[in-house]
Design a protein around this motif. Structure first.
Motif, PDB file in Angstrom:
ATOM      1  N   ARG A 192       0.849  -1.190   0.000  1.00 56.61           N
ATOM      2  CA  ARG A 192       0.000   0.000   0.000  1.00 56.61           C
ATOM      3  C   ARG A 192       0.883   1.237   0.000  1.00 56.61           C
ATOM      4  NH1 ARG A 192      -1.931   1.588   5.597  1.00 56.61           N
ATOM      5  NH2 ARG A 192      -0.211   1.069   6.993  1.00 56.61           N
TER       6      ARG A 192
ATOM      7  N   GLU B  81      -2.304   7.566  -3.123  1.00 57.71           N
ATOM      8  CA  GLU B  81      -3.708   7.214  -2.914  1.00 57.71           C
ATOM      9  C   GLU B  81      -4.499   8.430  -2.451  1.00 57.71           C
ATOM     10  OE1 GLU B  81      -4.903   3.509  -0.926  1.00 57.71           O
ATOM     11  OE2 GLU B  81      -2.772   3.202  -0.569  1.00 57.71           O
TER      12      GLU B  81
ATOM     13  N   GLU C  40      -6.513   2.390  -5.331  1.00 53.82           N
ATOM     14  CA  GLU C  40      -7.187   1.970  -4.102  1.00 53.82           C
ATOM     15  C   GLU C  40      -7.620   0.506  -4.195  1.00 53.82           C
ATOM     16  OE1 GLU C  40      -9.486   5.639  -2.139  1.00 53.82           O
ATOM     17  OE2 GLU C  40     -10.004   5.315  -4.241  1.00 53.82           O
TER      18      GLU C  40
END
Length: 323
Positions: free
Chosen positions: A182, A186, A261
Motif C-alpha cells: 500500500r 492514494e 485503491e
C-alpha cells in the motif's frame, strides 16, 4: 470506553452545571471499549452520553468537534456534541477532559443479524462521510499508523509469554507485507478509522447514527474501507463474500474507488488486521482491569483475519470483494 476513571455524583453535578443540563437524576458507567471511560447520564434536560479521557489532547478533541459540526450541518447521521455554557467542546474534569453528546436513537446490530442490505447501507454512509470530509480543513495525523504498530509489536516480541512473543513476530512479518502492498499517491482525507458494529446505530435497515469519532484523522480513504470490511464482513473464521461486495457496492454509489485503491485494499486490510490484533493484546489481553470495568475482546479473532488475508493475497481479496 472502559471504566478507567470513576465519576461520582458531585462530579456529574458539576458537569451538569457547566453544560446547563439541569439536575442529575441518574448515571451509570458503560464498561466497553479500551481507551476512555464512558457513562450514561440522565438529567432533567434529557439523556446524554458522557466520555471522559485522560489521553486525548485539546487539539484532538477540537478536530473531532469541528468534524462533527461539519457533519451535523450536512445532516449526516452523526452525534451531536453538546457545548458548555461558555461554548467549549469539552470540560476539564477529574484529571481529564469530558465531552458530552446527545443520546443517540436506534439499536446496534449483532453479527448474526447482518444482511447484505445492511452492509450496502453502511457502505453508502461511509462513502458519504469521505465525500463530505473533503470540505474539512482540520488536521490530525493517524495516531495509530504503521510506525506506532511496529513499536507495539517490537515490545510484544520481547514479552515473557512465549506464545505472545511468537504471535508478535508473526505479526511483524504481516506488517512488512502490508506496508509493501500500500502507499503511494492514494486519495487521502478524513477517515473514521473505527467503524465497528458497536459504533453504528440502526433503525431497521437504515443507519441512524455513525458515532465514536475519537479516532477520526486524515489518512488513506481506502484504509477506512478496509477497516470497516474487516469489522463487519468476517464471521466464524471466514469472510462473507455477499457482505463484502454489498459494502463496496454501497460505498461506490457515493465515491468510486480509483484503480490504486483497488490494488492497495489488500495492504490496508492486512494492516488493519495486524493493528487490531496488537491493540487488543495490549488493551484487553494484558489489562489488569476486572471484567466489570472492561468488557473483554479476544485478539484471536483479528489474528484469524490476518492469517487468512496473508493466505489469500491481493488477488484473493479482490476476487472476494468483486473488484
Amino acid at each position: 470506553m472502559a471504566l478507567y476513571t470513576s465519576l461520582d455524583a458531585s462530579a456529574f453535578q458539576r458537569l451538569a452545571e457547566a453544560y446547563g443540563l439541569g439536575s442529575v437524576r441518574e448515571f451509570a458507567g458503560i464498561p466497553q471499549g479500551s481507551i476512555n471511560s464512558n457513562f450514561r447520564l440522565v438529567t432533567s434536560a434529557g439523556r446524554f452520553f458522557v466520555r471522559h479521557t485522560t489521553v486525548r489532547s485539546a487539539e484532538d478533541l477540537g478536530f473531532e468537534a469541528g468534524l462533527l459540526a461539519l457533519l451535523n450541518a450536512a445532516h449526516y447521521p452523526s452525534p451531536r456534541l453538546v457545548h458548555t455554557r461558555e461554548g467549549q467542546p469539552f470540560l476539564e474534569l477529574e484529571g481529564g477532559r469530558v465531552c458530552v453528546f446527545a443520546w443517540l436513537v436506534g439499536e446496534e446490530l449483532t453479527r448474526e443479524t447482518l444482511t447484505a442490505e445492511h452492509l450496502e447501507s453502511l457502505g453508502l454512509e461511509l462513502g458519504k462521510l469521505h465525500r463530505l470530509g473533503d470540505a474539512y480543513v482540520g488536521a490530525r495525523a493517524n495516531p495509530y499508523g504503521s510506525s506506532v504498530v511496529a513499536g507495539w509489536l517490537e515490545g510484544l516480541a520481547r514479552h515473557p509469554d512465549a506464545e505472545l512473543a511468537a504471535i508478535a513476530r508473526e505479526l511483524q512479518g504481516y506488517l512488512a507485507r502490508a506496508d509493501a502492498s500500500r502507499g503511494g499517491l492514494e486519495p487521502r482525507g478524513v477517515i473514521h478509522a473505527d467503524i465497528f458494529l458497536d459504533n453504528v446505530k440502526w433503525l431497521g435497515e437504515r443507519v441512524s447514527a455513525v458515532f465514536d469519532f475519537e479516532m477520526a484523522c486524515q489518512d488513506a480513504l481506502g484504509l477506512d474501507v478496509a477497516i470497516t470490511l474487516n469489522a463487519w464482513c468476517f464471521e466464524a473464521g471466514a469472510y462473507r463474500p455477499e457482505l463484502c461486495r454489498a459494502l463496496l457496492r454501497g460505498y461506490q454509489v457515493e465515491r468510486a474507488l480509483v484503480p490504486l485503491e483497488r490494488t492497495h485494499l489488500f495492504g490496508h486490510a492486512l494492516f488493519g488486521a495486524v493493528r487490531y490484533t496488537a491493540s487488543r493484546i495490549r488493551d484487553f489481553h494484558l489489562s489488569d482491569l476486572p471484567p466489570d470495568k472492561l468488557a473483554p475482546k479476544d485478539f484471536r479473532t483479528y489474528l484469524a483475519r490476518a492469517r487468512l488475508l496473508n493466505q489469500m493475497g491481493p488477488e484473493g481479496l479482490r476476487a472476494l470483494v468483486g473488484l
